[in-house]
Design a protein around this motif. Sequence first.
Motif, PDB file in Angstrom:
ATOM      1  N   GLU A  85       0.923  -1.263  -0.004  1.00 41.72           N
ATOM      2  CA  GLU A  85      -0.135  -0.078  -0.137  1.00 41.72           C
ATOM      3  C   GLU A  85       0.843   1.153   0.073  1.00 41.72           C
ATOM      4  N   TYR A  86       2.150   1.179   0.143  1.00 40.95           N
ATOM      5  CA  TYR A  86       2.748   2.256   0.110  1.00 40.95           C
ATOM      6  C   TYR A  86       3.459   2.550  -1.407  1.00 40.95           C
ATOM      7  N   PRO A  87       3.981   3.800  -1.723  1.00 40.39           N
ATOM      8  CA  PRO A  87       4.678   3.895  -3.011  1.00 40.39           C
ATOM      9  C   PRO A  87       5.809   3.358  -3.474  1.00 40.39           C
ATOM     10  N   GLU A  88       6.184   3.175  -4.730  1.00 41.97           N
ATOM     11  CA  GLU A  88       7.298   2.370  -5.112  1.00 41.97           C
ATOM     12  C   GLU A  88       8.539   3.294  -4.578  1.00 41.97           C
ATOM     13  N   TRP A  89       8.557   4.476  -4.793  1.00 39.15           N
ATOM     14  CA  TRP A  89       9.806   5.386  -4.647  1.00 39.15           C
ATOM     15  C   TRP A  89      10.316   5.298  -3.233  1.00 39.15           C
ATOM     16  N   LEU A  90       9.145   4.905  -2.302  1.00 41.38           N
ATOM     17  CA  LEU A  90       9.633   4.916  -0.961  1.00 41.38           C
ATOM     18  C   LEU A  90      10.581   3.798  -0.329  1.00 41.38           C
ATOM     19  N   TRP A  91      10.587   2.764  -1.229  1.00 37.26           N
ATOM     20  CA  TRP A  91      11.712   1.771  -1.079  1.00 37.26           C
ATOM     21  C   TRP A  91      12.796   1.950  -1.665  1.00 37.26           C
ATOM     22  N   THR A  92      13.017   2.913  -2.566  1.00 38.04           N
ATOM     23  CA  THR A  92      14.264   3.286  -3.169  1.00 38.04           C
ATOM     24  C   THR A  92      14.911   4.465  -2.644  1.00 38.04           C
ATOM     25  N   LEU A  93      14.594   5.048  -1.496  1.00 33.84           N
ATOM     26  CA  LEU A  93      15.406   5.830  -0.793  1.00 33.84           C
ATOM     27  C   LEU A  93      16.534   5.673  -0.242  1.00 33.84           C
ATOM     28  N   ASN A  94      17.669   6.337  -0.411  1.00 29.43           N
ATOM     29  CA  ASN A  94      18.939   5.978   0.251  1.00 29.43           C
ATOM     30  C   ASN A  94      18.890   6.185   1.831  1.00 29.43           C
ATOM     31  N   THR A  95      18.806   5.148   2.543  1.00 28.95           N
ATOM     32  CA  THR A  95      18.914   5.460   3.987  1.00 28.95           C
ATOM     33  C   THR A  95      20.206   4.763   4.453  1.00 28.95           C
ATOM     34  N   GLU A  96      21.185   4.386   3.635  1.00 27.32           N
ATOM     35  CA  GLU A  96      22.270   3.623   4.443  1.00 27.32           C
ATOM     36  C   GLU A  96      23.347   4.733   4.656  1.00 27.32           C
ATOM     37  N   ARG A  97      23.990   5.322   3.519  1.00 27.14           N
ATOM     38  CA  ARG A  97      25.091   6.161   3.570  1.00 27.14           C
ATOM     39  C   ARG A  97      24.811   7.342   2.693  1.00 27.14           C
ATOM     40  N   ILE A  98      25.644   8.376   2.860  1.00 29.88           N
ATOM     41  CA  ILE A  98      25.728   9.559   1.847  1.00 29.88           C
ATOM     42  C   ILE A  98      26.556   9.197   0.741  1.00 29.88           C
ATOM     43  N   ILE A  99      25.963   9.453  -0.445  1.00 30.00           N
ATOM     44  CA  ILE A  99      26.993   8.962  -1.626  1.00 30.00           C
ATOM     45  C   ILE A  99      28.062   9.942  -1.881  1.00 30.00           C
ATOM     46  N   PRO A 100      29.313   9.535  -1.800  1.00 30.55           N
ATOM     47  CA  PRO A 100      30.354  10.401  -2.088  1.00 30.55           C
ATOM     48  C   PRO A 100      30.373  11.174  -3.037  1.00 30.55           C
ATOM     49  N   LEU A 101      31.034  12.463  -3.319  1.00 33.54           N
ATOM     50  CA  LEU A 101      30.830  13.308  -4.296  1.00 33.54           C
ATOM     51  C   LEU A 101      31.561  12.640  -5.797  1.00 33.54           C
ATOM     52  N   ASP A 102      32.354  11.753  -5.826  1.00 32.60           N
ATOM     53  CA  ASP A 102      33.092  10.933  -6.663  1.00 32.60           C
ATOM     54  C   ASP A 102      32.100  10.056  -7.547  1.00 32.60           C
ATOM     55  N   GLU A 103      30.983   9.707  -6.801  1.00 30.09           N
ATOM     56  CA  GLU A 103      30.245   8.848  -7.347  1.00 30.09           C
ATOM     57  C   GLU A 103      28.908   9.443  -7.962  1.00 30.09           C
ATOM     58  N   LEU A 104      28.856  10.641  -7.790  1.00 29.89           N
ATOM     59  CA  LEU A 104      27.781  11.512  -8.259  1.00 29.89           C
ATOM     60  C   LEU A 104      27.953  11.971  -9.750  1.00 29.89           C
ATOM     61  N   ASP A 105      26.859  11.892 -10.427  1.00 28.63           N
ATOM     62  CA  ASP A 105      26.981  12.534 -11.760  1.00 28.63           C
ATOM     63  C   ASP A 105      27.060  14.090 -11.983  1.00 28.63           C
ATOM     64  N   PRO A 106      28.156  14.620 -12.616  1.00 28.55           N
ATOM     65  CA  PRO A 106      28.425  16.016 -12.497  1.00 28.55           C
ATOM     66  C   PRO A 106      27.235  16.880 -13.461  1.00 28.55           C
ATOM     67  N   ASN A 107      26.299  16.231 -13.973  1.00 25.72           N
ATOM     68  CA  ASN A 107      25.426  16.697 -14.735  1.00 25.72           C
ATOM     69  C   ASN A 107      24.276  16.731 -13.965  1.00 25.72           C
ATOM     70  N   THR A 108      24.073  16.500 -12.896  1.00 17.71           N
ATOM     71  CA  THR A 108      22.911  16.703 -11.900  1.00 17.71           C
ATOM     72  C   THR A 108      22.955  17.923 -10.736  1.00 17.71           C
ATOM     73  N   LYS A 109      21.806  18.125 -10.410  1.00 14.08           N
ATOM     74  CA  LYS A 109      21.661  19.480  -9.534  1.00 14.08           C
ATOM     75  C   LYS A 109      22.371  18.978  -8.062  1.00 14.08           C
ATOM     76  N   GLN A 110      21.896  17.662  -7.714  1.00 14.78           N
ATOM     77  CA  GLN A 110      22.605  17.144  -6.495  1.00 14.78           C
ATOM     78  C   GLN A 110      24.082  17.191  -6.429  1.00 14.78           C
ATOM     79  N   TYR A 111      24.713  16.999  -7.374  1.00 16.73           N
ATOM     80  CA  TYR A 111      26.297  17.065  -7.397  1.00 16.73           C
ATOM     81  C   TYR A 111      26.527  18.551  -7.223  1.00 16.73           C
ATOM     82  N   TRP A 112      26.155  19.396  -7.902  1.00  9.74           N
ATOM     83  CA  TRP A 112      26.659  20.776  -7.921  1.00  9.74           C
ATOM     84  C   TRP A 112      26.140  21.480  -6.452  1.00  9.74           C
ATOM     85  N   ARG A 113      25.173  20.752  -5.717  1.00 10.61           N
ATOM     86  CA  ARG A 113      24.823  21.490  -4.505  1.00 10.61           C
ATOM     87  C   ARG A 113      25.813  20.922  -3.369  1.00 10.61           C
ATOM     88  N   ARG A 114      25.996  19.684  -3.552  1.00 11.43           N
ATOM     89  CA  ARG A 114      26.805  18.984  -2.662  1.00 11.43           C
ATOM     90  C   ARG A 114      28.424  19.574  -3.036  1.00 11.43           C
TER      91      ARG A 114
END
Length: 132
Positions: A85-114
């Motif tokens: 009964e819960y939405p699918e995106w809820l189970w794809t949230l990252n709850t384990e660790r913060i993704i390092p800057l090296d693993e982020l895509d430079p074309n995303t807004k998340q990369y530039w914010r970090r």
Amino acid sequence: MTSFTTVFQMARQRLIAPAIGNWARFYAAKPAPAASKKKKLGKLGPIVEKKVLPVETDANKLVNYVCGSNYLKTGEDVKIKPDAEYPEWLWTLNTERIIPLDELDPNTKQYWRRLRKLALRRNNQLSKLKKF
């Protein structure tokens, strides 16, 4: 000249010093302590006693309800639903660790914010080290 300085010093002691002394004596009065309630005083004022919150120990309620979700005086806590009964995106949230800057895509807004956040943090640390 010496008689003039002695006269001046005597006048200062008799006229000016008492006036200055009277000004310095008018401090704000300390508030009277409350007679009914006596509280311990700490460095920052009265010490407030901590409230002891009740802890849920019923295993059935802990498994089937989200304890503490009811913030109203009446009603009950939210009941946990089946996973379907819960939405699918809820189970794809990252709850384990913060993704390092090296693993982020430079074309995303998340990369530039970090990147901006890390640069600000680095500049703040460096500014603490500067000595003038």
